[in-house]
Enzyme design. Structure first.
Site, PDB file in Angstrom:
ATOM      1  N   LYS A 165      -2.751  -6.239 -14.920  1.00 42.88           N
ATOM      2  CA  LYS A 165      -2.449  -4.855 -14.535  1.00 42.88           C
ATOM      3  C   LYS A 165      -1.377  -4.267 -15.457  1.00 42.88           C
ATOM      4  CE  LYS A 165      -3.746  -5.484  -9.692  1.00 42.88           C
ATOM      5  NZ  LYS A 165      -3.354  -5.748  -8.307  1.00 42.88           N
TER       6      LYS A 165
ATOM      7  N   GLN B 293       2.056  -6.433  -5.048  1.00 48.33           N
ATOM      8  CA  GLN B 293       0.931  -7.371  -5.114  1.00 48.33           C
ATOM      9  C   GLN B 293       0.849  -8.205  -3.839  1.00 48.33           C
ATOM     10  OE1 GLN B 293      -1.385  -7.402  -7.443  1.00 48.33           O
ATOM     11  NE2 GLN B 293      -2.501  -9.179  -6.738  1.00 48.33           N
TER      12      GLN B 293
ATOM     13  N   ASP C 149      -2.374   1.910  -4.313  1.00 45.08           N
ATOM     14  CA  ASP C 149      -3.304   0.947  -3.696  1.00 45.08           C
ATOM     15  C   ASP C 149      -4.141   1.629  -2.615  1.00 45.08           C
ATOM     16  OD1 ASP C 149      -3.634  -1.693  -4.467  1.00 45.08           O
ATOM     17  OD2 ASP C 149      -1.700  -2.312  -3.647  1.00 45.08           O
TER      18      ASP C 149
HETATM   19  N1  GUN Z   1      -4.243  -8.695  -4.172  1.00 47.03           N
HETATM   20  C1  GUN Z   1      -5.562  -8.810  -4.401  1.00 47.03           C
HETATM   21  N2  GUN Z   1      -6.127  -7.598  -4.599  1.00 47.03           N
HETATM   22  C2  GUN Z   1      -5.128  -6.692  -4.494  1.00 47.03           C
HETATM   23  C3  GUN Z   1      -5.082  -5.271  -4.602  1.00 47.03           C
HETATM   24  O1  GUN Z   1      -6.090  -4.578  -4.830  1.00 47.03           O
HETATM   25  N3  GUN Z   1      -3.853  -4.710  -4.420  1.00 47.03           N
HETATM   26  C4  GUN Z   1      -2.739  -5.450  -4.130  1.00 47.03           C
HETATM   27  N4  GUN Z   1      -1.586  -4.793  -3.959  1.00 47.03           N
HETATM   28  N5  GUN Z   1      -2.752  -6.764  -4.035  1.00 47.03           N
HETATM   29  C5  GUN Z   1      -3.943  -7.379  -4.215  1.00 47.03           C
END
Ligand code: GUN
Length: 294
Positions: free
Chosen positions: A54, A98, A121
Site C-alpha cells: 500500500k 491495518q 477503508d
Molecule cells: N486487512 C485485510 N484487508 C484489509 C483492508 O481492506 N483494510 C484494512 N484496514 N485492513 C485490512
C-alpha cells in the site's frame, strides 16, 4: 467450457495510471498532493506485506504517504490519540488502520474514531450506513474492487443471482450491499448456512470470501457463472491461493479471477482512489461531521 480470466492486475494498473494522472493535474494546478496515513500495529507478517504494498503504491502514484509502525504493546488509548492527531492534520486526507489489530485493541472502537471524511477503508458506521441507504460516499475497498471487476466483464448484472460466502464487515456485508445496489438478487452464506454447495450451484455470480483454502469445489459452480475469489490463503508450500479450487472451477465458470492477480491488486487501487476522493470531499462544501458523539 474454460473460463475467461478477469485480470485484476491489469485492471488495477489501468486505474492506478488514471489516479496518477489526476494527482498530477491537481498538483500542476497548485493543489497539494492528497496524503494517506497507514498505521500498522504489531508484527503480523501478512499485514507487514500488505502495508508495504500500500505504501509503495501510494508513493508511485504521487500521493503523499505517512507511515506509522507501532509496537504490538501500543494501547488503544495511544492509537486513538494518534488518530485524533491525524484527523486534525490537513496534510492527511486518508487514514487506514491495518486489520487485524492486536487482541487488546477493539477494532470497531478505533474505526469509529476516524473522521468519516478520511475513512478511506469505508468501514466507519457513517460510510457503512451511507452504503446501506444506497447513497455511498467512501466505499469499502475490496467490495468496490470486486464490482469494478464484475463490470469489466461487460455482462449485465441486473437480476442475476449473486451468492456471497462470508459475512465479515470488511468484505461479505458491504459486498452484499454493493450487489444489491447493482440490482442483483443476493444470498449471503456463512458458517451456519445449510447446503452451501446447493446454494452455490444456483449462483450466476459467486463471491467467495470465507478465508478457507480451496473450500469451494469446482463441481459446485453453476456452468457459466462469474466467480470472484477474495480468499488469500497460504498453501502448506507457502503459495498464495484462494477460497475456490481454481483449476476445477475454471472448467465450469464463464469468467473467473485468479489468486494472486485477481482481487488483491484491486483492493490497493481502490484505496488510492478513495484517498483522492477523500481529498475532494474535504475540499468540497459538504464534508460531513459524523465524528464521535462522546
Ligand atoms: N486487512 C485485510 N484487508 C484489509 C483492508 O481492506 N483494510 C484494512 N484496514 N485492513 C485490512
Amino acid at each position: 467450457m474454460t473460463a475467461r480470466m478477469i485480470d485484476g492486475k491489469a485492471c488495477a494498473q489501468r486505474l492506478i495510471a488514471e489516479i496518477r494522472e489526476r494527482v498530477s493535474t491537481r498538483v500542476a494546478s497548485g493543489r497539494p498532493a492528497p496524503g494517506l496515513a497507514v498505521i500498522l500495529v504489531g508484527n503480523n507478517p501478512a499485514s507487514q506485506i500488505y502495508v508495504g504494498n500500500k505504501r509503495k503504491l501510494t508513493d508511485t502514484t504521487g500521493l503523499r504517504s505517512f507511515s506509522y509502525d507501532l509496537a504490538e504493546t501500543t494501547s488503544q488509548q495511544e492509537l486513538i490519540a494518534l488518530i485524533d492527531r491525524l484527523n486534525a492534520d490537513s496534510a492527511v486526507n486518508g487514514i487506514l488502520v491495518q486489520l487485524p489489530l492486536p487482541k487488546h485493541i477493539d477494532a470497531d472502537s478505533v474505526t469509529e474514531c476516524i473522521d468519516p471524511n478520511k475513512d478511506v477503508d469505508g468501514l466507519h458506521p457513517y460510510n457503512m450506513g451511507r452504503l446501506l441507504l444506497k447513497r455511498p460516499v467512501l466505499r469499502p475497498c475490496t467490495p468496490q474492487g470486486c464490482m469494478v471487476l464484475l463490470r469489466s466483464t461487460g455482462e449485465d448484472l441486473v437480476g442475476k443471482h449473486a451468492v456471497v460466502i462470508g459475512q465479515s464487515n470488511i468484505v461479505g456485508r458491504p459486498m452484499a450491499l454493493e450487489l444489491l445496489m447493482a440490482r442483483c438478487t443476493v444470498t449471503v452464506c456463512h458458517s451456519a448456512t445449510r447446503d452451501l454447495a446447493g446454494i452455490v450451484g444456483t449462483a450466476d455470480i459467486l463471491v467467495a470470501a470465507m478465508g478457507k483454502l480451496r473450500f469451494v469445489q469446482g463441481q459446485w459452480i453453476k456452468p457459466g457463472a462469474i466467480v470472484i475469489d477474495v480468499g488469500t490463503n497460504r498453501t502448506p508450500e507457502g503459495k498464495l491461493r484462494g477460497d475456490v479450487d481454481f483449476d476445477a472451477a475454471k472448467e465450469r465458470a464463464a469468467w473467473i479471477t485468479s489468486v494472486p492477480g485477481g482481487v488483491g491488486p484491486m483492493t490497493v487501487a481502490m484505496l488510492l482512489s478513495n484517498t483522492l476522493k477523500a481529498a475532494e470531499i474535504q475540499e468540497g462544501p459538504v464534508a460531513v461531521d459524523a465524528s464521535r458523539s462522546s
